[in-house]
Design a protein around this motif. Structure first.
Motif, PDB file in Angstrom:
ATOM      1  N   SER A 285       0.826  -1.206   0.000  1.00  0.00           N
ATOM      2  CA  SER A 285       0.000   0.000   0.000  1.00  0.00           C
ATOM      3  C   SER A 285       0.864   1.263   0.000  1.00  0.00           C
ATOM      4  CB  SER A 285      -0.942   0.012   1.209  1.00  0.00           C
ATOM      5  OG  SER A 285      -0.195  -0.038   2.418  1.00  0.00           O
ATOM      6  N   ALA A 286       1.988   1.222   0.735  1.00  0.00           N
ATOM      7  CA  ALA A 286       2.880   2.395   0.780  1.00  0.00           C
ATOM      8  C   ALA A 286       3.510   2.639  -0.584  1.00  0.00           C
ATOM      9  CB  ALA A 286       3.955   2.198   1.842  1.00  0.00           C
ATOM     10  N   LEU A 287       3.939   1.554  -1.250  1.00  0.00           N
ATOM     11  CA  LEU A 287       4.564   1.724  -2.556  1.00  0.00           C
ATOM     12  C   LEU A 287       3.565   2.286  -3.562  1.00  0.00           C
ATOM     13  CD1 LEU A 287       6.913   1.394  -4.508  1.00  0.00           C
ATOM     14  CD2 LEU A 287       6.167  -0.965  -4.913  1.00  0.00           C
ATOM     15  N   THR A 288       2.340   1.748  -3.553  1.00  0.00           N
ATOM     16  CA  THR A 288       1.335   2.215  -4.505  1.00  0.00           C
ATOM     17  C   THR A 288       0.997   3.686  -4.283  1.00  0.00           C
ATOM     18  OG1 THR A 288       0.391  -0.009  -4.681  1.00  0.00           O
ATOM     19  CG2 THR A 288      -1.002   1.836  -5.355  1.00  0.00           C
ATOM     20  N   SER A 289       0.811   4.077  -3.029  1.00  0.00           N
ATOM     21  CA  SER A 289       0.445   5.471  -2.740  1.00  0.00           C
ATOM     22  C   SER A 289       1.605   6.411  -3.029  1.00  0.00           C
ATOM     23  CB  SER A 289      -0.007   5.607  -1.281  1.00  0.00           C
ATOM     24  OG  SER A 289       1.042   5.257  -0.386  1.00  0.00           O
ATOM     25  N   ARG A 290       2.822   6.008  -2.671  1.00  0.00           N
ATOM     26  CA  ARG A 290       3.979   6.883  -2.914  1.00  0.00           C
ATOM     27  C   ARG A 290       4.276   6.996  -4.408  1.00  0.00           C
ATOM     28  NH1 ARG A 290       8.131   5.016   1.852  1.00  0.00           N
ATOM     29  NH2 ARG A 290       9.606   6.333   0.692  1.00  0.00           N
ATOM     30  N   PHE A 291       4.083   5.905  -5.135  1.00  0.00           N
ATOM     31  CA  PHE A 291       4.282   5.939  -6.586  1.00  0.00           C
ATOM     32  C   PHE A 291       3.275   6.879  -7.240  1.00  0.00           C
ATOM     33  CE2 PHE A 291       6.221   4.192 -10.303  1.00  0.00           C
ATOM     34  CZ  PHE A 291       7.300   3.451  -9.848  1.00  0.00           C
ATOM     35  N   SER A 292       2.023   6.752  -6.841  1.00  0.00           N
ATOM     36  CA  SER A 292       0.986   7.604  -7.424  1.00  0.00           C
ATOM     37  C   SER A 292       1.229   9.066  -7.100  1.00  0.00           C
ATOM     38  CB  SER A 292      -0.390   7.173  -6.917  1.00  0.00           C
ATOM     39  OG  SER A 292      -0.690   5.853  -7.340  1.00  0.00           O
ATOM     40  N   ALA A 293       1.704   9.343  -5.864  1.00  0.00           N
ATOM     41  CA  ALA A 293       1.923  10.723  -5.442  1.00  0.00           C
ATOM     42  C   ALA A 293       3.081  11.372  -6.192  1.00  0.00           C
ATOM     43  CB  ALA A 293       2.182  10.769  -3.938  1.00  0.00           C
ATOM     44  N   SER A 294       4.152  10.617  -6.423  1.00  0.00           N
ATOM     45  CA  SER A 294       5.354  11.226  -7.014  1.00  0.00           C
ATOM     46  C   SER A 294       5.409  11.073  -8.531  1.00  0.00           C
ATOM     47  CB  SER A 294       6.620  10.620  -6.396  1.00  0.00           C
ATOM     48  OG  SER A 294       6.667   9.215  -6.606  1.00  0.00           O
ATOM     49  N   VAL A 295       4.966   9.929  -9.051  1.00  0.00           N
ATOM     50  CA  VAL A 295       5.091   9.655 -10.482  1.00  0.00           C
ATOM     51  C   VAL A 295       3.783   9.927 -11.232  1.00  0.00           C
ATOM     52  CG1 VAL A 295       5.698   7.883 -12.191  1.00  0.00           C
ATOM     53  CG2 VAL A 295       6.862   7.938  -9.992  1.00  0.00           C
ATOM     54  N   GLY A 296       2.669   9.847 -10.516  1.00  0.00           N
ATOM     55  CA  GLY A 296       1.388  10.102 -11.163  1.00  0.00           C
ATOM     56  C   GLY A 296       0.763   8.875 -11.782  1.00  0.00           C
ATOM     57  N   MET A 297       1.269   7.701 -11.459  1.00  0.00           N
ATOM     58  CA  MET A 297       0.701   6.447 -11.956  1.00  0.00           C
ATOM     59  C   MET A 297       1.059   5.327 -10.991  1.00  0.00           C
ATOM     60  SD  MET A 297       3.280   5.645 -15.182  1.00  0.00           S
ATOM     61  CE  MET A 297       3.277   7.322 -15.821  1.00  0.00           C
ATOM     62  N   SER A 298       0.410   4.194 -11.124  1.00  0.00           N
ATOM     63  CA  SER A 298       0.703   3.050 -10.258  1.00  0.00           C
ATOM     64  C   SER A 298       1.990   2.372 -10.711  1.00  0.00           C
ATOM     65  CB  SER A 298      -0.452   2.046 -10.316  1.00  0.00           C
ATOM     66  OG  SER A 298      -0.491   1.432 -11.608  1.00  0.00           O
ATOM     67  N   PRO A 299       2.605   1.545  -9.841  1.00  0.00           N
ATOM     68  CA  PRO A 299       3.810   0.814 -10.264  1.00  0.00           C
ATOM     69  C   PRO A 299       3.566  -0.041 -11.509  1.00  0.00           C
ATOM     70  CG  PRO A 299       3.554   0.679  -7.887  1.00  0.00           C
ATOM     71  CD  PRO A 299       2.308   1.327  -8.411  1.00  0.00           C
ATOM     72  N   ARG A 300       2.394  -0.685 -11.594  1.00  0.00           N
ATOM     73  CA  ARG A 300       2.097  -1.534 -12.748  1.00  0.00           C
ATOM     74  C   ARG A 300       2.025  -0.707 -14.028  1.00  0.00           C
ATOM     75  NH1 ARG A 300      -2.552  -2.997 -15.300  1.00  0.00           N
ATOM     76  NH2 ARG A 300      -3.850  -1.931 -13.761  1.00  0.00           N
ATOM     77  N   HIS A 301       1.402   0.468 -13.941  1.00  0.00           N
ATOM     78  CA  HIS A 301       1.317   1.329 -15.121  1.00  0.00           C
ATOM     79  C   HIS A 301       2.685   1.897 -15.493  1.00  0.00           C
ATOM     80  CE1 HIS A 301      -3.236   1.944 -14.357  1.00  0.00           C
ATOM     81  NE2 HIS A 301      -3.053   1.088 -15.354  1.00  0.00           N
ATOM     82  N   PHE A 302       3.523   2.106 -14.490  1.00  0.00           N
ATOM     83  CA  PHE A 302       4.874   2.598 -14.798  1.00  0.00           C
ATOM     84  C   PHE A 302       5.660   1.548 -15.574  1.00  0.00           C
ATOM     85  CE2 PHE A 302       9.398   2.964 -13.766  1.00  0.00           C
ATOM     86  CZ  PHE A 302       9.645   4.221 -14.285  1.00  0.00           C
ATOM     87  N   VAL A 303       5.540   0.286 -15.188  1.00  0.00           N
ATOM     88  CA  VAL A 303       6.220  -0.787 -15.921  1.00  0.00           C
ATOM     89  C   VAL A 303       5.763  -0.787 -17.379  1.00  0.00           C
ATOM     90  CG1 VAL A 303       6.486  -3.289 -16.142  1.00  0.00           C
ATOM     91  CG2 VAL A 303       6.609  -2.223 -13.887  1.00  0.00           C
ATOM     92  N   SER A 304       4.462  -0.656 -17.606  1.00  0.00           N
ATOM     93  CA  SER A 304       3.943  -0.602 -18.977  1.00  0.00           C
ATOM     94  C   SER A 304       4.460   0.620 -19.714  1.00  0.00           C
ATOM     95  CB  SER A 304       2.408  -0.582 -18.954  1.00  0.00           C
ATOM     96  OG  SER A 304       1.893  -1.769 -18.397  1.00  0.00           O
ATOM     97  N   HIS A 305       4.514   1.761 -19.020  1.00  0.00           N
ATOM     98  CA  HIS A 305       5.010   2.996 -19.629  1.00  0.00           C
ATOM     99  C   HIS A 305       6.451   2.829 -20.100  1.00  0.00           C
ATOM    100  CE1 HIS A 305       5.827   7.297 -20.137  1.00  0.00           C
ATOM    101  NE2 HIS A 305       6.912   7.120 -19.413  1.00  0.00           N
ATOM    102  N   VAL A 306       7.295   2.228 -19.265  1.00  0.00           N
ATOM    103  CA  VAL A 306       8.706   2.047 -19.620  1.00  0.00           C
ATOM    104  C   VAL A 306       8.841   1.094 -20.801  1.00  0.00           C
ATOM    105  CG1 VAL A 306      10.920   1.118 -18.814  1.00  0.00           C
ATOM    106  CG2 VAL A 306       9.571   2.609 -17.331  1.00  0.00           C
TER     107      VAL A 306
END
Length: 360
Positions: A285-306
């Motif tokens: 939960s901490a990773l998901t919330s911190r990712f969304s707050a700083s990157v603007g997307m979830s970790p899963r969406h970031f993997v797809s973005h990269v």
């Protein structure tokens, strides 16, 4: 053990192998600092940057002037406002910027722009200007193009009014390395007073190339290393900019930065959330919330973005088939890759490749 060594011993995890010893005491001060300095994601990513060539440039532009500039897909440029000021305009929706003495402007690949004073002055195409002023003077006595002669050229253009002096370093990115930091820029980045703060490095780059030019011994490795140093400092500064892209924003959070670094290092890996949690050293939960707050997307969406950003690079810079690119970016089928890519950027992979070819 010395008092200094005792004081720092609890905080350093230094391997015993390869360290100097004096009277059986670890001489940590003589060891490789990389053994005990904290490893930051931004540092790992900056070390991945590789240039294949670097060329400085110099232009004296007098008002009124306007130059329409575009470079190749592998070309990354840093401008320095050495004297005076001008306006640099970009295609919509990017807003124009006032470029003043002491500032630096970082321009990602594929960034068409217009350098003007005053604003809205009609522009000459940079290719026409180079063909007129520079190209005729680049052939040596043997009839071959000369890098030394190129470095000796200054562009002079304009109506004879107020001077704007522009220094630049034109960099050619090695296509074999990941362009994550370079391609991760959201657009042009204006670094106020950056050139004044790093004047000694900028002067060293231009002075060293002048020495090589005069001695008729142009050594690109020296130019590349100096330029990579400048690029590294400029991109690290870009991480603190309020309008930085998702990769840059996430590097400010240590847990998020660890995940970003790992994903960028192995974008093809079949990442799941638990893998990323273990790398981040925080709960899900901490990773998901911190990712969304700083990157603007979830970790899963970031993997797809990269993955899709890497696919875009391969579509633009290689002749690999779309099926091969789908496999390299860890998609189960070409159809799945096509759907994901179209959802990501609004174009199919084939349309992206065709558009890139037309603009080259």
């Amino acid at each position: 053990m010395s008092q200094v060594a005792k004081a720092i011993a609890p905080t350093l995890k230094v391997p015993d192998q390869g360290l100097f010893k004096y009277r059986d005491e670890v001489m940590w001060s003589l060891s490789n600092p990389a053994r005990y300095l904290p490893s930051e994601a931004i540092d790992h990513l900056l070390r991945s940057i590789r240039l294949s060539a670097a060329v400085p440039g110099h232009a004296n532009l007098t008002a009124p002037f306007g130059v329409d500039v575009s470079y190749g897909p592998d070309t990354f440029v840093i401008y320095e406002a050495y004297r005076g000021r001008c306006v640099v305009a970009f295609d919509a929706p990017v807003e124009s910027v006032t470029f003043c003495q002491g500032d630096m402007l970082v321009l990602p690949c594929h960034t068409r722009h217009r350098i003007m004073a005053p604003e809205h002055t009609p522009c000459i195409d940079i290719r026409d200007l180079m063909a007129r002023q520079v190209e005729p003077h680049l052939i040596d006595a043997q009839g071959h193009p000369s890098l030394g002669l190129l470095l000796n050229q200054h562009v002079n253009y304009g109506g004879g009014g107020e001077l704007f002096e522009l220094r630049m370093v034109i960099m050619f990115v090695d296509k074999q390395t990941s362009g994550a930091l370079i391609n991760g820029l959201p657009g042009p980045m204006l670094l106020k007073n950056f050139a004044d703060q790093h004047r000694s490095l900028l002067n060293a780059i231009h002075d060293e190339l002048d020495v090589q030019r005069v001695s008729q011994s142009i050594t690109q490795p020296a130019a590349i290393r100096l330029t990579e140093a400048l690029l590294t400092i400029a991109l690290k500064e870009a991480t603190s900019q309020p309008d930085a892209g998702p990769i840059y924003k996430g590097l400010a959070d240590p847990a998020v930065a660890r995940v970003i670094s790992a994903v960028l290092k192995e974008p093809h890996r079949d990442w799941d959330l638990q893998d990323l949690v273990e790398i981040a050293h925080v709960c899900r939960s901490a990773l998901t919330s911190r990712f969304s707050a700083s990157v603007g997307m979830s970790p899963r969406h970031f993997v797809s973005h990269v993955r899709l950003a890497r696919a875009s690079e391969l579509l633009t810079n290689t002749r690999l088939s779309i099926a091969t690119i789908a496999e390299k970016t860890n998609y189960s089928s070409e159809a799945a890759f096509n759907r994901a890519f179209r959802k990501w950027c609004g174009l199919t992979p084939g349309a992206m490749r065709e558009t890139s070819a037309q603009s080259a």
